[in-house]
Design a protein around this motif. Sequence first.
Motif, PDB file in Angstrom:
ATOM      1  N   HIS A 260      21.638  79.318  26.916  1.00  0.00           N
ATOM      2  CA  HIS A 260      22.548  79.730  25.846  1.00  0.00           C
ATOM      3  C   HIS A 260      23.043  78.567  24.995  1.00  0.00           C
ATOM      4  CE1 HIS A 260      22.514  83.652  27.693  1.00  0.00           C
ATOM      5  NE2 HIS A 260      22.987  83.167  28.817  1.00  0.00           N
ATOM      6  N   GLY A 261      22.933  77.337  25.530  1.00  0.00           N
ATOM      7  CA  GLY A 261      23.404  76.187  24.775  1.00  0.00           C
ATOM      8  C   GLY A 261      22.292  75.535  23.986  1.00  0.00           C
ATOM      9  N   GLU A 262      22.628  74.424  23.385  1.00  0.00           N
ATOM     10  CA  GLU A 262      21.660  73.659  22.603  1.00  0.00           C
ATOM     11  C   GLU A 262      21.897  72.176  22.865  1.00  0.00           C
ATOM     12  OE1 GLU A 262      22.298  74.748  18.566  1.00  0.00           O
ATOM     13  OE2 GLU A 262      21.783  76.856  18.860  1.00  0.00           O
ATOM     14  N   GLY A 263      20.936  71.353  22.431  1.00  0.00           N
ATOM     15  CA  GLY A 263      21.104  69.906  22.556  1.00  0.00           C
ATOM     16  C   GLY A 263      21.125  69.462  24.001  1.00  0.00           C
ATOM     17  N   ALA A 264      21.807  68.332  24.236  1.00  0.00           N
ATOM     18  CA  ALA A 264      21.850  67.746  25.573  1.00  0.00           C
ATOM     19  C   ALA A 264      22.765  68.555  26.494  1.00  0.00           C
ATOM     20  CB  ALA A 264      22.349  66.307  25.495  1.00  0.00           C
ATOM     21  N   VAL A 265      22.357  68.633  27.757  1.00  0.00           N
ATOM     22  CA  VAL A 265      23.169  69.242  28.807  1.00  0.00           C
ATOM     23  C   VAL A 265      23.681  68.106  29.679  1.00  0.00           C
ATOM     24  CG1 VAL A 265      23.197  70.767  30.802  1.00  0.00           C
ATOM     25  CG2 VAL A 265      21.863  71.390  28.767  1.00  0.00           C
ATOM     26  N   THR A 266      24.997  67.957  29.742  1.00  0.00           N
ATOM     27  CA  THR A 266      25.605  66.853  30.481  1.00  0.00           C
ATOM     28  C   THR A 266      26.228  67.361  31.768  1.00  0.00           C
ATOM     29  OG1 THR A 266      26.089  65.688  28.411  1.00  0.00           O
ATOM     30  CG2 THR A 266      27.280  64.967  30.378  1.00  0.00           C
ATOM     31  N   ILE A 267      25.863  66.745  32.884  1.00  0.00           N
ATOM     32  CA  ILE A 267      26.428  67.120  34.186  1.00  0.00           C
ATOM     33  C   ILE A 267      27.162  65.907  34.735  1.00  0.00           C
ATOM     34  CG2 ILE A 267      25.975  68.059  36.469  1.00  0.00           C
ATOM     35  CD1 ILE A 267      23.135  68.108  34.066  1.00  0.00           C
ATOM     36  N   GLU A 268      28.442  66.074  34.999  1.00  0.00           N
ATOM     37  CA  GLU A 268      29.274  64.988  35.516  1.00  0.00           C
ATOM     38  C   GLU A 268      29.827  65.367  36.882  1.00  0.00           C
ATOM     39  OE1 GLU A 268      31.784  63.176  32.092  1.00  0.00           O
ATOM     40  OE2 GLU A 268      31.432  65.276  31.534  1.00  0.00           O
ATOM     41  N   VAL A 269      29.772  64.427  37.810  1.00  0.00           N
ATOM     42  CA  VAL A 269      30.335  64.615  39.150  1.00  0.00           C
ATOM     43  C   VAL A 269      31.279  63.451  39.421  1.00  0.00           C
ATOM     44  CG1 VAL A 269      29.845  64.971  41.596  1.00  0.00           C
ATOM     45  CG2 VAL A 269      28.171  65.700  39.874  1.00  0.00           C
ATOM     46  N   ALA A 270      32.506  63.768  39.807  1.00  0.00           N
ATOM     47  CA  ALA A 270      33.494  62.703  39.990  1.00  0.00           C
ATOM     48  C   ALA A 270      34.564  63.142  40.985  1.00  0.00           C
ATOM     49  CB  ALA A 270      34.153  62.358  38.650  1.00  0.00           C
ATOM     50  N   PRO A 271      35.225  62.182  41.634  1.00  0.00           N
ATOM     51  CA  PRO A 271      36.370  62.540  42.475  1.00  0.00           C
ATOM     52  C   PRO A 271      37.471  63.153  41.602  1.00  0.00           C
ATOM     53  CG  PRO A 271      35.665  60.272  42.873  1.00  0.00           C
ATOM     54  CD  PRO A 271      34.961  60.733  41.638  1.00  0.00           C
ATOM     55  N   ALA A 272      38.253  64.046  42.202  1.00  0.00           N
ATOM     56  CA  ALA A 272      39.335  64.689  41.448  1.00  0.00           C
ATOM     57  C   ALA A 272      40.387  65.185  42.419  1.00  0.00           C
ATOM     58  CB  ALA A 272      38.782  65.860  40.620  1.00  0.00           C
ATOM     59  N   GLN A 273      41.531  65.524  41.867  1.00  0.00           N
ATOM     60  CA  GLN A 273      42.583  66.136  42.663  1.00  0.00           C
ATOM     61  C   GLN A 273      42.552  67.643  42.458  1.00  0.00           C
ATOM     62  OE1 GLN A 273      46.322  64.182  41.644  1.00  0.00           O
ATOM     63  NE2 GLN A 273      46.239  63.071  43.578  1.00  0.00           N
ATOM     64  N   THR A 274      42.750  68.388  43.545  1.00  0.00           N
ATOM     65  CA  THR A 274      42.800  69.836  43.449  1.00  0.00           C
ATOM     66  C   THR A 274      44.160  70.261  42.911  1.00  0.00           C
ATOM     67  OG1 THR A 274      43.718  70.236  45.657  1.00  0.00           O
ATOM     68  CG2 THR A 274      41.320  69.940  45.486  1.00  0.00           C
ATOM     69  N   ARG A 275      44.340  71.558  42.726  1.00  0.00           N
ATOM     70  CA  ARG A 275      45.624  72.068  42.217  1.00  0.00           C
ATOM     71  C   ARG A 275      46.765  71.804  43.196  1.00  0.00           C
ATOM     72  NH1 ARG A 275      44.269  78.576  42.751  1.00  0.00           N
ATOM     73  NH2 ARG A 275      43.240  78.447  44.776  1.00  0.00           N
ATOM     74  N   TYR A 276      46.419  71.530  44.487  1.00  0.00           N
ATOM     75  CA  TYR A 276      47.447  71.220  45.479  1.00  0.00           C
ATOM     76  C   TYR A 276      47.582  69.717  45.687  1.00  0.00           C
ATOM     77  CZ  TYR A 276      46.775  76.168  46.409  1.00  0.00           C
ATOM     78  OH  TYR A 276      46.662  77.534  46.276  1.00  0.00           O
ATOM     79  N   GLN A 277      47.025  68.947  44.739  1.00  0.00           N
ATOM     80  CA  GLN A 277      47.104  67.489  44.755  1.00  0.00           C
ATOM     81  C   GLN A 277      46.413  66.868  45.963  1.00  0.00           C
ATOM     82  OE1 GLN A 277      48.395  66.079  41.926  1.00  0.00           O
ATOM     83  NE2 GLN A 277      48.479  68.239  41.357  1.00  0.00           N
ATOM     84  N   SER A 278      45.411  67.577  46.509  1.00  0.00           N
ATOM     85  CA  SER A 278      44.617  67.012  47.602  1.00  0.00           C
ATOM     86  C   SER A 278      43.311  66.469  47.042  1.00  0.00           C
ATOM     87  CB  SER A 278      44.340  68.080  48.662  1.00  0.00           C
ATOM     88  OG  SER A 278      43.624  69.165  48.094  1.00  0.00           O
ATOM     89  N   GLU A 279      42.567  65.775  47.889  1.00  0.00           N
ATOM     90  CA  GLU A 279      41.317  65.152  47.455  1.00  0.00           C
ATOM     91  C   GLU A 279      40.268  66.220  47.168  1.00  0.00           C
ATOM     92  OE1 GLU A 279      38.760  61.278  48.894  1.00  0.00           O
ATOM     93  OE2 GLU A 279      39.439  62.710  50.406  1.00  0.00           O
ATOM     94  N   GLY A 280      39.518  66.026  46.101  1.00  0.00           N
ATOM     95  CA  GLY A 280      38.501  67.006  45.740  1.00  0.00           C
ATOM     96  C   GLY A 280      37.361  66.386  44.967  1.00  0.00           C
ATOM     97  N   THR A 281      36.356  67.209  44.688  1.00  0.00           N
ATOM     98  CA  THR A 281      35.213  66.798  43.882  1.00  0.00           C
ATOM     99  C   THR A 281      35.111  67.718  42.677  1.00  0.00           C
ATOM    100  OG1 THR A 281      33.963  65.960  45.779  1.00  0.00           O
ATOM    101  CG2 THR A 281      32.698  66.566  43.821  1.00  0.00           C
TER     102      THR A 281
END
Length: 356
Positions: A260-281
Motif C-alpha cells: 500500500h505504500g510507496e518509496g523506501a520502507v524503513t524498519i527501525e528497532v530500538a530499546p524503548a520504555q513501555t507505557r508502564y515505564q519498564s524496559e521494552g523493545t
Amino acid sequence: MEAAAHLGGLHPDDLPDGLVVADAGGQVVCFNAAAVRITGTPTDKALGRPLHAVLPLEDLDGRRWWQLTDPYAGLAVRTGQPERNLLLPGGREVLVSARYVRARRGGPVDRVVVSLRGTEARRRNERSHAELIATVAHELRSPLTSVKGFTATLLAKWERFTDDQKRLMLETVDADANRVTRLIAELLDISRIDSGRLEVRRQPVDMAAAVRRHVEAHTAAGQPAARFVTRIAEPLPTLWADPDKMDQVLGNLLENAVRHGEGAVTIEVAPAQTRYQSEGTAVTVSDEGPGIPEESMSRVFTRFWRGSRRGGTGLGLYIVKGIVEAHGGTISVDRSPVGGARFRFILPVGAPAFMA
C-alpha cells in the motif's frame, strides 16, 4: 430516588445499566439515570407507580410480560427471570432480566430488581459477525472456484495438456490453496483474540534477525533491496515473545508497507520504555506513500479496514493489534516524517514467570 440507598458508596445512577426496583407492593422505589435514558420515562413519573405501569413490557409475540411472569403471585420457588429481549411502547427493543428478592426461602417477594440494557451493543456485534461471514464467503469463493475449475479441467482433459501447462495450473491451485489456508488461520486468530484465548508461547526472540529475515524474503520475491532501510539500535534488551506471532506481526506490517505504500520502507528497532515505564523493545515500520487519511486513523486496527482497494481481507491489522496486546504491548499509527504511514509497536521484554 429517595428510597434508593447508597450501597458501599455506590449510587444507582453510577451504574451503566438501567436499574428499576419495586417494593413488596409492586411500587417503584428506584429508577436510575440509565433507566431514564433507556425508557425515556422521567424519574418523577416512575417513582411510586406500579412496576407494570412504569415498564409496560411485551414479548416479541405481543404478550404482556408482567402478566406472564407474575413475580409477586407466582411460584414461591422462583428467584427471577433470565435476560431476554422485550419491547417497550413504540416497539423499542430492550434486554431485561429480573431478580426476585425474598427475606426467606419460599416467602413472599420483598423486592423485584430489574436490569435494563439497550440492544445497540448487541446489534453492533451481530452486524460485525454478519460482515465477517460475508467477507469470508467472498474471500473463499474466488480461490475455491479457481481450484475446482483447474482440478476438474485436469481430470477431464489430462492428456491434452503439456507438462508446462499442467505445472502452471497446479501452481495456481497451490497458490489458491495457500490463500484459503491463510484465511482460515486469520479466522482462528480472530476467534482466539475475541475470546481472550490467544496463547503466547514466550521464547527469547532476536528481533533484529527477524526483521532482516523478512526483508530478505521480500527481496527474494522480487522487491529491490534498495527499497528497504533497516536501522537497528544495538545493543537491544533480551526480548521474550512468541517467535511465530512476532513473524506474523512483522510480516503483516511489511506486507502493508510494500503493497500500500510507496518509496523506501524503513524498519527501525530500538530499546524503548513501555507505557508502564519498564524496559521494552520498539519496532517502527514506515513508508513514503500517500499515508493514511486523518479521519481513518482511529479505524486502522478495526476489522475490515483496508488502506486501499488492492486486495486483502482487512483483518490483518486487527490481528496484529491483538497479538501485540496479548504480549502486554501497545501499537499505534501516525504519519511518517516523509508523509507515509508509520506503525510502531512496543513490547515489554520481561521473561516468563518461571524465569523471574
